[in-house]
Design an enzyme around this catalytic site. Structure first.
Site, PDB file in Angstrom:
ATOM      1  N   GLY A  32       0.915  -1.340  -0.031  1.00 38.27           N
ATOM      2  CA  GLY A  32       0.004  -0.239  -0.095  1.00 38.27           C
ATOM      3  C   GLY A  32       0.833   1.222   0.040  1.00 38.27           C
ATOM      4  CG  HIS A  38       3.519   1.001  -5.515  1.00 36.99           C
ATOM      5  ND1 HIS A  38       3.460   2.011  -4.581  1.00 36.99           N
ATOM      6  CD2 HIS A  38       3.833  -0.021  -4.877  1.00 36.99           C
ATOM      7  CE1 HIS A  38       4.285   1.503  -3.397  1.00 36.99           C
ATOM      8  NE2 HIS A  38       4.478   0.477  -3.706  1.00 36.99           N
ATOM      9  CD  GLN A 162      16.998  -1.161 -11.833  1.00 39.91           C
ATOM     10  OE1 GLN A 162      16.677  -1.031 -12.860  1.00 39.91           O
ATOM     11  NE2 GLN A 162      17.887  -0.627 -11.128  1.00 39.91           N
ATOM     12  CD  GLN A 167      10.760  -7.182  -2.592  1.00 39.01           C
ATOM     13  OE1 GLN A 167      10.658  -7.217  -1.351  1.00 39.01           O
ATOM     14  NE2 GLN A 167      10.077  -6.259  -3.228  1.00 39.01           N
ATOM     15  CB  SER A 199      10.714   4.732  -1.044  1.00 42.69           C
ATOM     16  OG  SER A 199      10.576   4.282   0.128  1.00 42.69           O
ATOM     17  NE  ARG A 201      10.500   1.562   5.977  1.00 44.39           N
ATOM     18  CZ  ARG A 201      10.451   0.302   5.234  1.00 44.39           C
ATOM     19  NH1 ARG A 201      10.656   0.027   4.173  1.00 44.39           N
ATOM     20  NH2 ARG A 201      10.033  -0.627   6.214  1.00 44.39           N
TER      21      ARG A 201
HETATM   22  O1  PAF Z   1       7.984  -4.753  -2.049  1.00 44.85           O
HETATM   23  C1  PAF Z   1       7.216  -4.758  -1.399  1.00 44.85           C
HETATM   24  O2  PAF Z   1       6.394  -3.942  -1.391  1.00 44.85           O
HETATM   25  C2  PAF Z   1       7.083  -5.975  -0.395  1.00 44.85           C
HETATM   26  O3  PAF Z   1       8.509  -6.291  -0.019  1.00 44.85           O
HETATM   27  C3  PAF Z   1       6.220  -7.237  -1.054  1.00 44.85           C
HETATM   28  C4  PAF Z   1       6.819  -7.473  -2.227  1.00 44.85           C
HETATM   29  C5  PAF Z   1       4.640  -6.447  -1.336  1.00 44.85           C
HETATM   30  C6  PAF Z   1       6.337  -8.255   0.161  1.00 44.85           C
HETATM   31  O4  PAF Z   1       5.572  -7.873   1.256  1.00 44.85           O
END
Ligand code: PAF
Length: 299
Positions: A32, A38, A162, A167, A199, A201
């Site tokens: 979220g 996103h 990226q 991750q 981000s 954050r």
């Molecule tokens: O990148 C993120 O926002 C999180 O690490 C994810 C992939 C949604 C997993 O909680």
């Protein structure tokens, strides 16, 4: 555009089963607090698939007890509004999966790893270095929740940014090693006008510090310039560090690593494989510290 919101795995699966068998399903997992990064993932997902699911779930198991699980921004109404606005080739997001914590962790979840019970997923060899040094259980939490989400959604492709490059390396290895029928798609970092990587954050930063934090990207670009001038590891890392001298910054790590095994490059970058130049920086103001990460690919 009306988007269906599912809170349980059962409802989501029921909807999934109603889709034509041959239709493709794309998935964008998020926590979220959606920003343009996103939105770029959702747009690509809409472009490449017949149906799109976005998940919104702040995953406890990827937070350490001293981290910001409680204060992590939760903005569901605004997220829903943003998702409703996106249309690509005449279609929009079909469904949001926004489960509760007990729905995702039927055995319960505590942030104290030694007290956790139930099934977890670890990707060994790629989770301990870089981010894993400061956040030792982070990738176990990510791999676990992404496995659960993939099991719940039943997607063909999943989209990641990226910016969280380690991750993406961990998750690509996970789907390969666990034979998961999901393609991981990685899209470029979306940046603010200043160059700062977007981000969720960033909302923790004042306008002044937010603008100053664009030095992090500047520093990575200084490193990239050194690489293109034929510089070796030491000169690339020096160029990055020399740019981040402001007192507000405390560098956690700068890394020059190979893009597959995430092992530190010794000497010069092998041009056939390229390298990831990545950084984590604590930025400080008025007693508050925020940890930012960023990276560029050298090829
Ligand atoms: O990148 C993120 O926002 C999180 O690490 C994810 C992939 C949604 C997993 O909680």
């Amino acid at each position: 555009m009306t988007i269906q919101v599912f809170r349980t795995v059962r409802e989501l699966r029921q909807w999934r089963r109603s889709l034509p068998f041959e239709d493709s399903l794309g998935f964008v997992p998020t926590m979220g607090a959606l920003h343009d990064g996103h939105i770029s993932l959702v747009s690509k997902c809409l472009e490449e698939n017949d149906h799109t699911v976005v998940s919104i779930f702040v995953n406890p198991s990827q937070f350490a007890p001293n981290e910001d699980l409680n204060s992590y921004p939760r903005t569901f109404p605004q997220d829903l509004e943003r998702l409703q606005e996106i249309m690509v080739n005449g279609h929009g997001v079909d469904a949001i999966f926004a489960p509760t914590v007990p729905e995702m962790y039927p055995s319960g979840i505590t942030l104290q790893v030694e007290e956790q019970k139930g099934a977890f997923v670890s990707v060994l060899g790629l989770s301990e270095q870089l981010e894993g040094k400061t956040r030792p259980n982070f990738f176990r939490g990510v791999a676990t929740v992404v496995t659960k989400l993939f099991n719940a959604v039943g997607c063909d492709k999943a989209y990641f940014g990226q910016k969280d490059i380690q991750q993406t390396v961990v998750l690509k290895r996970m789907v390969r090693d666990l034979l998961m029928p999901v393609e991981i798609v990685v899209l470029p970092i979306v940046r603010e006008d200043s160059g700062l990587a977007m981000s969720s954050r960033n909302t923790y930063l004042s306008a002044g510090l937010r603008s100053k934090s664009s030095d992090i990207y500047l520093a990575l670009n200084k490193g990239k310039e050194q690489y293109h001038k034929g510089g070796d590891r030491d000169s690339i890392l020096k160029a990055v560090l020399d740019t981040l001298t402001d007192d507000s910054f405390q560098v956690d790590y700068v890394s020059l690593a190979d893009p597959v095994e995430l092992q530190e490059v010794v000497g010069s970058v092998d041009k056939t494989t390229g390298a990831i130049l990545s950084i984590a920086v604590y930025v400080k103001e008025d007693g508050r510290t925020t940890r930012l990460i960023d990276n560029v690919i050298l090829q």
